[in-house]
Design a protein around this motif. Structure first.
Motif, short mmCIF file in Angstrom:
data_model
loop_
_atom_site.label_atom_id
_atom_site.label_comp_id
_atom_site.label_asym_id
_atom_site.label_seq_id
_atom_site.Cartn_x
_atom_site.Cartn_y
_atom_site.Cartn_z
N PHE A 231 14.97 9.96 -9.41
CA PHE A 231 13.89 10.22 -8.46
C PHE A 231 13.60 8.97 -7.62
CE2 PHE A 231 13.17 12.74 -12.30
CZ PHE A 231 13.21 14.03 -11.77
N PRO A 232 14.57 8.50 -6.85
CA PRO A 232 14.36 7.26 -6.09
C PRO A 232 13.27 7.39 -5.03
CG PRO A 232 16.38 8.34 -5.38
CD PRO A 232 15.91 9.07 -6.61
N TRP A 233 13.10 8.60 -4.46
CA TRP A 233 12.08 8.80 -3.43
C TRP A 233 10.67 8.58 -3.99
CZ3 TRP A 233 8.34 12.40 -4.31
CH2 TRP A 233 8.61 13.37 -5.29
N ALA A 234 10.44 9.02 -5.24
CA ALA A 234 9.13 8.84 -5.87
C ALA A 234 8.86 7.37 -6.15
CB ALA A 234 9.05 9.66 -7.15
N VAL A 235 9.90 6.67 -6.61
CA VAL A 235 9.77 5.23 -6.87
C VAL A 235 9.47 4.48 -5.58
CG1 VAL A 235 11.00 3.18 -7.67
CG2 VAL A 235 11.30 5.36 -8.87
N ALA A 236 10.21 4.82 -4.52
CA ALA A 236 10.01 4.15 -3.23
C ALA A 236 8.62 4.42 -2.69
CB ALA A 236 11.07 4.62 -2.24
N LEU A 237 8.13 5.65 -2.85
CA LEU A 237 6.79 6.00 -2.36
C LEU A 237 5.72 5.21 -3.11
CD1 LEU A 237 4.95 7.80 -0.61
CD2 LEU A 237 5.03 9.50 -2.45
N GLY A 238 5.84 5.17 -4.44
CA GLY A 238 4.85 4.47 -5.25
C GLY A 238 4.81 2.98 -4.98
N PHE A 239 5.98 2.37 -4.99
CA PHE A 239 6.02 0.93 -4.74
C PHE A 239 5.74 0.61 -3.27
CE2 PHE A 239 8.82 0.46 -8.66
CZ PHE A 239 7.78 -0.12 -9.40
N GLY A 240 5.99 1.59 -2.37
CA GLY A 240 5.66 1.39 -0.97
C GLY A 240 4.17 1.22 -0.77
N LEU A 241 3.37 1.96 -1.53
CA LEU A 241 1.92 1.78 -1.48
C LEU A 241 1.54 0.35 -1.82
CD1 LEU A 241 0.84 5.09 -3.26
CD2 LEU A 241 0.67 4.59 -0.81
N LEU A 242 2.24 -0.23 -2.77
CA LEU A 242 1.98 -1.61 -3.18
C LEU A 242 2.38 -2.61 -2.11
CD1 LEU A 242 0.94 -3.06 -5.76
CD2 LEU A 242 3.32 -3.27 -6.45
N HIS A 243 3.57 -2.43 -1.56
CA HIS A 243 4.07 -3.36 -0.55
C HIS A 243 3.25 -3.28 0.74
CE1 HIS A 243 8.03 -4.85 -2.21
NE2 HIS A 243 7.64 -3.97 -3.13
N GLY A 244 2.67 -2.12 1.03
CA GLY A 244 1.83 -1.99 2.22
C GLY A 244 0.64 -2.93 2.20
N MET A 245 0.11 -3.20 0.99
CA MET A 245 -0.99 -4.15 0.87
C MET A 245 -0.53 -5.55 1.24
SD MET A 245 -2.79 -2.87 -2.67
CE MET A 245 -2.82 -1.13 -3.07
N GLY A 246 0.71 -5.88 0.90
CA GLY A 246 1.25 -7.18 1.29
C GLY A 246 1.39 -7.30 2.79
N PHE A 247 1.85 -6.22 3.45
CA PHE A 247 1.93 -6.23 4.91
C PHE A 247 0.55 -6.38 5.52
CE2 PHE A 247 5.83 -3.36 4.27
CZ PHE A 247 6.70 -4.43 4.36
N ALA A 248 -0.44 -5.69 4.93
CA ALA A 248 -1.80 -5.75 5.46
C ALA A 248 -2.37 -7.16 5.35
CB ALA A 248 -2.69 -4.76 4.71
N GLY A 249 -1.99 -7.89 4.30
CA GLY A 249 -2.46 -9.27 4.16
C GLY A 249 -2.01 -10.14 5.31
N ALA A 250 -0.76 -9.98 5.72
CA ALA A 250 -0.25 -10.76 6.85
C ALA A 250 -0.94 -10.37 8.14
CB ALA A 250 1.26 -10.56 6.98
N LEU A 251 -1.16 -9.07 8.34
CA LEU A 251 -1.83 -8.62 9.56
C LEU A 251 -3.28 -9.07 9.57
CD1 LEU A 251 -1.60 -7.03 12.16
CD2 LEU A 251 -2.12 -4.95 10.88
N GLY A 252 -3.90 -9.11 8.39
CA GLY A 252 -5.29 -9.54 8.30
C GLY A 252 -5.47 -10.99 8.68
N GLU A 253 -4.45 -11.83 8.43
CA GLU A 253 -4.54 -13.24 8.80
C GLU A 253 -4.57 -13.42 10.32
OE1 GLU A 253 -1.45 -15.42 6.95
OE2 GLU A 253 -2.27 -15.24 4.92
N VAL A 254 -3.93 -12.50 11.03
CA VAL A 254 -3.87 -12.58 12.49
C VAL A 254 -5.07 -11.88 13.13
CG1 VAL A 254 -2.53 -11.94 14.52
CG2 VAL A 254 -1.37 -12.76 12.46
N GLY A 255 -5.42 -10.72 12.59
CA GLY A 255 -6.52 -9.95 13.14
C GLY A 255 -6.05 -8.90 14.13
N LEU A 256 -6.93 -7.97 14.44
CA LEU A 256 -6.64 -6.89 15.38
C LEU A 256 -7.53 -7.02 16.61
CD1 LEU A 256 -6.38 -3.90 12.88
CD2 LEU A 256 -4.50 -4.99 14.10
N PRO A 257 -7.00 -6.72 17.79
CA PRO A 257 -7.78 -6.84 19.02
C PRO A 257 -8.84 -5.74 19.13
CG PRO A 257 -5.66 -5.86 19.50
CD PRO A 257 -5.62 -6.27 18.05
N GLN A 258 -10.02 -6.11 19.52
CA GLN A 258 -11.08 -5.12 19.70
C GLN A 258 -10.71 -4.16 20.82
OE1 GLN A 258 -14.71 -7.24 20.44
NE2 GLN A 258 -14.95 -7.88 18.31
#
Length: 327
Positions: A231-258
């Motif tokens: 079930f590689p798709w289920a593994v990728a989906l579950g761990f993808g939720l985790l990795h998305g937080m890592g991506f969000a950390g990098a985006l949070g350091e830069v910020g989003l334009p109002q």
């Protein structure tokens, strides 16, 4: 062989995943050509030459704060008086010195008095830009797309996980479904964290990301016969939720334009996907060359990539585990 060399090249940077995020130069426009400037740059650099904002002559520093350490970066703030310039910083050159020497990038965010904002990615080729009189959605889209692609290529932990998925999955159709599941997973948490739906312990998530790579390496090494392989798709989906937080950390350091949050969020995610697709194509092309010209060596080469991936992930677990415990 290229996969193995790629993995081995990452070893010297084992302790530095996510610590070379792009620098951020944020300028807030005030009344009468008065400005507040915030400069954030990583603690660790690749050169003895420091990264420094390049502001136009004629701007006087009225107040300057001492550098402060925040997370993995150093933050400095100061106030500028650019009243001697005809239009203040509008039409003036602003940039960052030292990008070429450090092989680094930076994001410039200019916030206008009326609440609009303009962003521009600075890199080794373009380290100085002219501040425009009005921001455009196209500029935001282009800047954040480039930043997203640069982030995933500068994040060896995410690339190693994608490499593990490619090594684990058999068949192009299954690989397509698996990669799509990983995309859906990290897109969901990237958006939710960035929009402030929930927060998370950064150190713990970084440790779990490293652990996901180590566990995936074990499954790939186990003759691809475990639950992950079925079930590689289920593994990728579950761990993808985790990795998305890592991506969000990098985006949070830069910020989003109002006023342009949806455009910035979408383009950053598109940049991540473009970088991810480029990496997968590189891995598949390398696999094709190995099967075509190095068939006799295939069984000897693949374990090098697998064991190197697992070894690097284990060292990340060790380092980040101590961070979770506060050491």
């Amino acid at each position: 062989m290229l996969l193995a060399i790629f993995a081995l090249v990452l070893v010297p940077n084992v302790a530095h995943a996510h610590r070379f995020a792009p620098s951020s130069l944020q300028i807030y426009e005030g009344e009468s050509a008065q400005y507040e400037v915030l400069w954030k740059t990583p603690l660790q650099t690749t050169s003895n030459i420091p990264l420094r904002p390049a502001l136009p002559e004629g701007c006087d520093i009225k107040q300057e704060s001492e550098p402060q350490i925040e997370g993995t970066g150093v933050v400095k703030r100061w106030s500028l008086d650019c009243s001697s310039l005809d239009q203040g910083l509008i039409g003036a050159f602003v940039g960052v010195d030292g990008l070429a020497q450090n092989q680094a990038s930076a994001i410039l965010i200019y916030s206008y008095l009326d609440g609009r904002s303009w962003q521009q990615v600075l890199n080794t080729e373009v380290d100085t830009v002219t501040v425009p009189s009005a921001p455009t959605a196209g500029g935001v889209f282009g800047s954040y797309t480039v930043m997203g692609a640069e982030h995933i290529w500068a994040g060896p932990d995410h690339l190693l996980f994608v490499l593990g998925l490619v090594l684990l999955v058999v068949g192009f159709r299954s690989l397509l479904v698996t990669v799509t599941s990983f995309t859906v997973g990290h897109s969901v948490t990237l958006a939710m964290v960035t929009l402030g739906v929930f927060d998370y312990p950064v150190a713990l998530v970084e440790f779990l990301i490293a652990l996901s790579i180590f566990v995936l390496a074990l499954e790939v090494n186990a003759a691809k016969a475990g639950w992950f392989a079925r079930f590689p798709w289920a593994v990728a989906l579950g761990f993808g939720l985790l990795h998305g937080m890592g991506f969000a950390g990098a985006l949070g350091e830069v910020g989003l334009p109002q006023g342009q949050v949806p455009v910035a969020l979408l383009s950053f995610n598109i940049g991540i996907e473009l970088g991810q697709i480029a990496f997968i194509l590189l891995v598949l092309a390398t696999g094709f060359l190995v099967r075509r010209y190095l068939t006799a060596w295939r069984t000897r080469l693949e374990p090098i990539a697998i064991y190197t991936m697992g070894g690097v992930a284990a060292m990340w677990c060790y380092e980040r585990g101590f961070s979770v415990l506060g050491f």
